[in-house]
Write a protein that holds these residues in place. Sequence first.
Motif, mmCIF file in Angstrom:
data_model
loop_
_atom_site.group_PDB
_atom_site.id
_atom_site.type_symbol
_atom_site.label_atom_id
_atom_site.label_comp_id
_atom_site.label_asym_id
_atom_site.label_seq_id
_atom_site.Cartn_x
_atom_site.Cartn_y
_atom_site.Cartn_z
ATOM 1 N N ALA A 269 0.681 -1.301 -0.068
ATOM 2 C CA ALA A 269 -0.136 -0.061 -0.029
ATOM 3 C C ALA A 269 0.755 1.107 -0.005
ATOM 4 O O ALA A 269 1.832 1.326 0.660
ATOM 5 N N ARG A 270 0.478 2.364 -0.507
ATOM 6 C CA ARG A 270 0.716 3.616 -0.421
ATOM 7 C C ARG A 270 -0.278 4.655 -0.068
ATOM 8 O O ARG A 270 -1.457 4.338 -0.374
ATOM 9 N N HIS A 271 0.007 5.636 0.694
ATOM 10 C CA HIS A 271 -1.267 6.664 1.405
ATOM 11 C C HIS A 271 -2.149 6.948 0.597
ATOM 12 O O HIS A 271 -3.366 6.928 0.572
ATOM 13 N N TYR A 272 -1.698 7.475 -0.790
ATOM 14 C CA TYR A 272 -2.438 8.167 -1.772
ATOM 15 C C TYR A 272 -3.188 7.270 -2.513
ATOM 16 O O TYR A 272 -4.413 7.603 -3.094
ATOM 17 N N TYR A 273 -2.866 6.046 -2.603
ATOM 18 C CA TYR A 273 -3.838 4.793 -3.120
ATOM 19 C C TYR A 273 -5.188 4.874 -2.446
ATOM 20 O O TYR A 273 -6.075 4.436 -3.044
ATOM 21 N N VAL A 274 -5.111 4.945 -1.113
ATOM 22 C CA VAL A 274 -6.130 4.981 -0.271
ATOM 23 C C VAL A 274 -7.367 5.714 -0.854
ATOM 24 O O VAL A 274 -8.601 5.615 -0.777
ATOM 25 N N ASP A 275 -6.821 7.102 -1.089
ATOM 26 C CA ASP A 275 -7.666 8.043 -1.951
ATOM 27 C C ASP A 275 -8.398 7.701 -3.027
ATOM 28 O O ASP A 275 -9.550 7.944 -3.398
ATOM 29 N N PHE A 276 -7.628 7.055 -3.835
ATOM 30 C CA PHE A 276 -8.296 6.497 -5.125
ATOM 31 C C PHE A 276 -9.026 5.436 -4.782
ATOM 32 O O PHE A 276 -10.286 5.243 -5.504
ATOM 33 N N SER A 277 -8.900 4.581 -3.874
ATOM 34 C CA SER A 277 -10.001 3.531 -3.452
ATOM 35 C C SER A 277 -11.323 4.256 -2.957
ATOM 36 O O SER A 277 -12.398 3.829 -3.177
ATOM 37 N N ASN A 278 -10.762 4.817 -1.952
ATOM 38 C CA ASN A 278 -11.827 5.937 -1.329
ATOM 39 C C ASN A 278 -12.865 6.575 -2.493
ATOM 40 O O ASN A 278 -14.370 6.860 -2.083
ATOM 41 N N ASP A 279 -12.418 7.111 -3.400
ATOM 42 C CA ASP A 279 -13.158 8.015 -4.568
ATOM 43 C C ASP A 279 -14.263 6.862 -5.253
ATOM 44 O O ASP A 279 -15.396 7.420 -5.462
ATOM 45 N N ASN A 280 -13.732 5.570 -5.039
ATOM 46 C CA ASN A 280 -14.797 4.741 -5.595
ATOM 47 C C ASN A 280 -15.510 3.729 -4.466
ATOM 48 O O ASN A 280 -15.933 2.483 -4.970
ATOM 49 N N GLN A 281 -15.524 4.123 -3.397
ATOM 50 C CA GLN A 281 -16.234 3.256 -2.132
ATOM 51 C C GLN A 281 -15.483 1.801 -2.189
ATOM 52 O O GLN A 281 -16.223 1.091 -2.015
ATOM 53 N N GLY A 282 -14.413 1.718 -2.503
ATOM 54 C CA GLY A 282 -13.477 0.579 -2.667
ATOM 55 C C GLY A 282 -13.233 -0.076 -1.244
ATOM 56 O O GLY A 282 -13.152 0.449 -0.280
ATOM 57 N N ILE A 283 -12.702 -1.279 -1.510
ATOM 58 C CA ILE A 283 -12.300 -2.120 -0.152
ATOM 59 C C ILE A 283 -10.853 -2.327 -0.580
ATOM 60 O O ILE A 283 -10.407 -2.847 -1.639
ATOM 61 N N TYR A 284 -9.955 -1.766 0.179
ATOM 62 C CA TYR A 284 -8.532 -1.812 -0.484
ATOM 63 C C TYR A 284 -7.750 -2.943 0.067
ATOM 64 O O TYR A 284 -7.707 -3.527 1.166
ATOM 65 N N VAL A 285 -7.299 -3.547 -1.130
ATOM 66 C CA VAL A 285 -6.525 -4.953 -0.898
ATOM 67 C C VAL A 285 -4.899 -4.600 -1.246
ATOM 68 O O VAL A 285 -4.711 -4.359 -2.292
ATOM 69 N N HIS A 286 -4.233 -5.018 -0.269
ATOM 70 C CA HIS A 286 -2.773 -4.781 -0.458
ATOM 71 C C HIS A 286 -2.026 -5.835 0.262
ATOM 72 O O HIS A 286 -2.435 -6.580 1.267
ATOM 73 N N PHE A 287 -0.416 -6.231 0.017
ATOM 74 C CA PHE A 287 0.248 -6.886 0.778
ATOM 75 C C PHE A 287 1.401 -6.109 1.062
ATOM 76 O O PHE A 287 2.383 -5.766 0.345
ATOM 77 N N GLY A 288 1.539 -5.637 2.430
ATOM 78 C CA GLY A 288 2.443 -4.962 2.739
ATOM 79 C C GLY A 288 2.005 -3.234 2.908
ATOM 80 O O GLY A 288 1.035 -3.161 2.358
ATOM 81 N N GLN A 289 2.721 -2.522 3.438
ATOM 82 C CA GLN A 289 2.449 -1.135 3.091
ATOM 83 C C GLN A 289 3.592 -0.127 3.800
ATOM 84 O O GLN A 289 4.616 -0.701 4.406
ATOM 85 N N SER A 290 3.896 0.827 3.204
ATOM 86 C CA SER A 290 4.563 1.963 3.848
ATOM 87 C C SER A 290 4.184 2.342 5.103
ATOM 88 O O SER A 290 3.139 2.137 5.503
ATOM 89 N N SER A 291 5.264 3.032 6.018
ATOM 90 C CA SER A 291 4.846 3.610 7.170
ATOM 91 C C SER A 291 3.542 4.467 7.081
ATOM 92 O O SER A 291 2.625 4.833 7.919
ATOM 93 N N PHE A 292 3.842 5.331 5.842
ATOM 94 C CA PHE A 292 2.747 6.326 5.798
ATOM 95 C C PHE A 292 1.197 5.812 5.510
ATOM 96 O O PHE A 292 0.334 6.299 5.978
ATOM 97 N N ALA A 293 1.312 4.952 4.682
ATOM 98 C CA ALA A 293 0.240 4.006 4.371
ATOM 99 C C ALA A 293 -0.342 3.324 5.611
ATOM 100 O O ALA A 293 -1.689 3.408 5.869
ATOM 101 N N ALA A 294 0.129 2.678 6.543
ATOM 102 C CA ALA A 294 -0.060 2.242 7.635
ATOM 103 C C ALA A 294 -0.757 3.027 8.398
ATOM 104 O O ALA A 294 -1.683 2.994 9.209
ATOM 105 N N ASP A 295 -0.166 4.657 8.866
ATOM 106 C CA ASP A 295 -0.887 5.365 9.621
ATOM 107 C C ASP A 295 -2.064 5.639 9.170
ATOM 108 O O ASP A 295 -3.100 5.857 9.591
#
Length: 361
Positions: free
Chosen positions: A135-161
Amino acid sequence: MKMRLPFILALGTCIALAGGCGPKAAPETETESETALETVPETVKVIEETETETEASLPEGQMYSFLTGQPVSKQTGMQRPYCIMLNNVQDALPQSDISYAEMVYEAEVEGGITRLMGVFQDDSKLEKVGSIRSARHYYVDFSNDNQGIYVHFGQSSFAADRIANDHIEELSGLTGYGSQVFYRSSDRVAPHNVYTNKDMLAKGLSICSISRDYPKGYKGRLTFNTEDTVPAAGTAASLVCIPFDSQPYFEYNTKDRLYLRSQYGQPHIDGETGQQLSFKNIIVQYVPQKSISNQDHQDLTLNGSGKGWFITDGKAQEITWSRKDKTDVTRYYLTDGSQISLNPGKTFFEVVPDDKTVTFQ
């Protein structure tokens, strides 16, 4: 009901033709380790059309997808999509089942490489999706734009926060339930071998008590034409070149009126279906971007407004984008202030640093 009203559109030719499209080696190193699982002239044009769309014209049990504007069953159309992080370095190609995504997003991560996020609403054919990355934190925004369920394997510290602080609904590989939702294939080496499928994704929803239902009254954020509509004005865009290290580009196929995607000097293929990825619409969103860590983690400014392009049927139109804050969704507007109306079909979103230029030929 979705409606397109008459509007006046002024467009100029603010295009850079430098650079071209050609293969270029991209860095393939990544900065984090991940825990292994087991095995076109300036004119004014007037569009004189008014179209009204109602779902009453559809067969019983169908609706127009919020993601593609195409008819789908209500069972499918009312499902929130999985927004899955996909590896995009050469060692991880070809990706699997990416051709089933209704939308795909691309943005840079560390070292100039890009990562993709596939937005999958109809999961009925998902037998091997991947390879999946972190995961990267800005991809969370792309997912949220589409009411998505975010799927990832691992994450940066920024994404985790971000995921923790904003209580993002996710399926994560680095958890106690990870082996029930993700698996490693034996035909690739880590970290390029993580995959999932429809049954494992459903298992993850059950474990995490996540609903696939859209919120009550959800209407979607995008507007679609009722049928394929060629823009009345625009810049010729038979070839669309994206300024990333992997040299991605889209070629317009006049026969099926879709854009075929290539990268790394060759067609971008789904390894499971053998199909070259194709899209009806391309949205380019220019954003301020900067490095925020010694490991070159990137930050993209996705709040506020900026410029971009809407590309369909061989033409590119200048647009602006806008989003108030992270609780809002991103919307796209023509230069007269009207919201863009996409053609029915799949859309590729290229999120590009605003100091780079997408070119057309």
